[in-house]
Design a protein around this motif. Structure first.
Motif, short mmCIF file in Angstrom:
data_model
loop_
_atom_site.label_atom_id
_atom_site.label_comp_id
_atom_site.label_asym_id
_atom_site.label_seq_id
_atom_site.Cartn_x
_atom_site.Cartn_y
_atom_site.Cartn_z
N SER A 1 0.78 -1.07 0.00
CA SER A 1 0.01 -0.04 -0.16
C SER A 1 0.98 1.46 -0.02
O SER A 1 2.00 1.26 0.67
CB SER A 1 -0.75 0.07 1.25
OG SER A 1 -1.80 -1.10 1.19
N VAL B 1 0.60 5.70 -0.01
CA VAL B 1 -0.09 7.12 0.20
C VAL B 1 0.51 7.94 -0.88
O VAL B 1 1.76 8.30 -0.74
CB VAL B 1 0.00 7.62 1.56
CG1 VAL B 1 -0.71 9.02 1.77
CG2 VAL B 1 -0.58 6.60 2.60
N ASN C 1 -4.36 13.45 0.21
CA ASN C 1 -3.93 12.04 0.00
C ASN C 1 -4.90 11.07 -0.77
O ASN C 1 -6.02 11.39 -0.99
CB ASN C 1 -3.48 11.55 1.35
CG ASN C 1 -2.36 12.40 1.96
OD1 ASN C 1 -1.66 13.00 1.49
ND2 ASN C 1 -2.69 12.44 3.43
N ASP D 1 -5.02 6.84 -1.24
CA ASP D 1 -4.44 5.40 -0.96
C ASP D 1 -4.44 4.34 -2.12
O ASP D 1 -5.81 4.25 -2.77
CB ASP D 1 -5.41 4.96 0.28
CG ASP D 1 -5.18 5.78 1.67
OD1 ASP D 1 -4.23 6.51 1.53
OD2 ASP D 1 -6.16 5.89 2.07
#
Length: 587
Positions: free
Chosen positions: A98, A100, A111, A113
């Motif tokens: 993952s 950001v 931001n 994700d």
């Protein structure tokens, strides 16, 4: 109420300050950016694929704007997902995990994700399937990947593209969003087929999953048509002939003259009917003052040009008078028309002429405004002149062709011509017949020069046969007509003097009525004070053919017709490297 009006005024100032009209016209310097929203087609992508992010800025709740190319993009986990250098808002998955992703502008940030999966590609599909394009055009292909976790992604940017036959078409691997996956068939390509392949997941060119489709490239197709007059002039007088060309531009960027292939249409046939193709040009004759659009169409492609007709409408022309011509000879005929704007000009070439019985006589067009009628056999017939248009004027007269014996003919001036090198003079021939009549037969005489290095014989004009001096010396001009030969050739002497200057008369600024013909002469002055009329010897030009034209420079040198009312242009005479100019004001 006062607060409401004040709020409206503030809103107007804010919007005008940012230049808002639904899209950005210049950088915003007044309304502050308050928030950013990031969106993307996918929130999860497979390793080795990429996705494009969009940053939308909100300006104090008043308006929003795409600021993807203005923000600074960054990844807090570049080992998982990192941005491409050539497309700043496209992020590529590096390893599963993952990340950001951040967009920042002016102290405001947001931001997003993004998850990178370990899914692998199972199939690659290319769309459109089996397309066909014309030579010179492009085809954008899209590669879609289906992955082991059941997800589907656009991998156009991530695949490696190839064309099986690059002589037919090439496909781009450029790492940007505008040309990746675009197949091109440049002008140098050939028609045929090629297999377009997109490969994903190859390592050093080995392995991977691919998909393919067949691209067919056909012959180039017409993309546009450019219509123009033969001399690029859009304004012309009424009762004048205008020629058009149609040039087609094809998908491979080649051009072709398609004047003979198109269908020609005029939006106002009363001003000028649709052009008709003959030879290499499509021509029409203007009728009345006004504007019309000339359109050339081939298939579904059309091109247009606007034709502006000035100079008034034909009001009348003198009735033809009965004529007599000796069999085997030619006589000129000319007609001057009177127009609705009080202008007058030669319309000989604009009238539709006919002879009831062509056995007795025929007509020859020598130049735009010079027409000769030649007797072919004894008898009487009628000649008719009609102005164009559905309500045109018609005039008819009798033409009698007599069969009389030629007694003699003479040439004038009998004393001959004294010319300067580069200048010309005229000779005329008159025949005397057994019935006591005489007739100008200049157009029927066979002329010759005993020394063309000294003087040459040119074309017959309304004032006689043109003799041009070439070099210092002396020669004689011979003439024969029928079975007779001029017993004493005409002497011509040519001398060389230094040209001092020449002047167009009238000079300065001359007013010309649109549609009216105005005649100019040119007088040359030599170093010994000698003056010579060189009107027929200079090269005449106008600065703008949409303002004034030279209707028949061959037979009517120095004659100008105004076209564009309320405009001005130059009239220039060039001779022996020198020029003289006057200004024409067209009213």
């Amino acid at each position: 109420m006062r607060n409401l009006l004040w709020s409206g005024l503030v809103m107007a100032v804010l919007l005008s300050g940012c230049g808002w009209s639904g899209s950005a016209s210049r950088p915003n310097t007044i309304t502050p950016l308050t928030s950013i929203t990031i969106t993307a087609a996918y929130s999860t992508i497979a390793k080795g694929t990429s996705v494009k992010l969009t940053a939308t800025g909100d300006y104090s709740g008043l308006f929003t704007r795409d600021i993807s190319n203005q923000v600074v993009w960054s990844s807090k986990m570049p080992a998982v997902a990192n941005f491409a250098t050539n497309v700043p808002n496209r992020v590529a998955g590096q390893t599963p995990g993952s990340a950001v992703l951040t967009a920042t502008m002016g102290g405001v940030s947001a931001n997003f994700d993004l998850k990178v999966s370990s899914a692998t590609a199972t199939t690659v599909t290319i769309t459109p399937a089996n397309p066909s394009i014309a030579l010179g055009l492009n085809q954008q292909f899209t590669a879609t990947g289906t992955f082991s976790d059941g997800t589907v992604q656009d991998i156009t940017f991530d695949a490696t593209w190839a064309s099986g036959n690059t002589t037919v078409a090439k496909v781009s691997n450029a790492a940007d969003d505008n040309t990746g996956g675009v197949a091109t068939s440049p002008q140098e390509s050939v028609t045929g087929t090629t297999t377009i392949t997109a490969t994903f997941g190859a390592v050093n060119g080995v392995g991977g999953i691919n998909g393919s489709t067949v691209l067919t490239v056909t012959a180039p197709v017409l993309q546009s048509i450019a219509v123009a007059t033969s001399n690029n002039i859009s304004s012309v007088p009424s009762l004048s002939t205008v020629s058009f060309t149609a040039t087609g531009t094809y998908s491979n960027n080649t051009t072709l003259d398609i004047t003979s292939q198109v269908n020609w249409v005029s939006s106002n046939a009363n001003v000028a009917p649709a052009p008709l193709f003959s030879g290499t040009l499509a021509s029409t004759q203007t009728v009345t003052q006004g504007t019309t659009t000339i359109t050339a169409t081939l298939g579904t492609i059309s091109g247009t040009t606007t034709l502006n007709v000035t100079g008034g409408n034909l009001a009348s022309f003198p009735a033809l008078t009965n004529m007599t011509v000796v069999n085997g000879t030619s006589v000129p005929i000319s007609v001057t028309g009177n127009f609705s704007n009080a202008s007058a000009r030669d319309i000989t070439g604009a009238l539709k002429w006919s002879i009831a019985n062509p056995t007795f006589a025929n007509m020859t067009t020598v130049s735009p405004n010079r027409l000769l009628i030649r007797g072919l056999a004894p008898g009487t017939t009628t000649i008719t002149a009609a102005s164009p248009g559905s309500a045109g004027q018609i005039s008819t007269a009798y033409l009698t062709v007599t069969n009389t014996r030629l007694n003699s003919f003479s040439v004038s001036p009998q004393a001959g011509l004294a010319l300067m090198a580069g200048t010309s003079g005229r000779l005329t021939a008159t025949a005397n017949f057994s019935n006591g009549t005489s007739q100008d037969v200049t157009a029927n005489v066979t002329w010759g020069s005993n020394s063309t290095a000294v003087a040459t014989v040119g074309t017959v004009g309304p004032t006689g046969e043109r003799i041009t001096g070439r070099a210092t010396g002396a020669t004689t001009i011979t003439a024969s007509f029928g079975n007779l030969i001029l017993t004493t050739p005409v002497p011509v002497s040519v001398s060389t003097r230094t040209l001092k200057s020449f002047t167009i008369i009238p000079s300065g600024t001359v007013s010309v009525v649109a549609g009216n013909q105005t005649s100019f002469t040119v007088t040359a002055t030599y170093n010994d004070g000698t003056t010579v009329d060189i009107t027929s010897d200079v090269n005449w030009t106008t600065g703008d053919g949409n303002v004034a034209i030279l209707p028949d420079p061959q037979n009517q040198p120095g004659r100008v017709v105004g076209v564009g009312s309320g405009t001005s242009t130059s009239l220039t005479a060039t001779f022996n490297g020198q020029t003289a100019t006057v200004t024409l004001n067209v009213q």
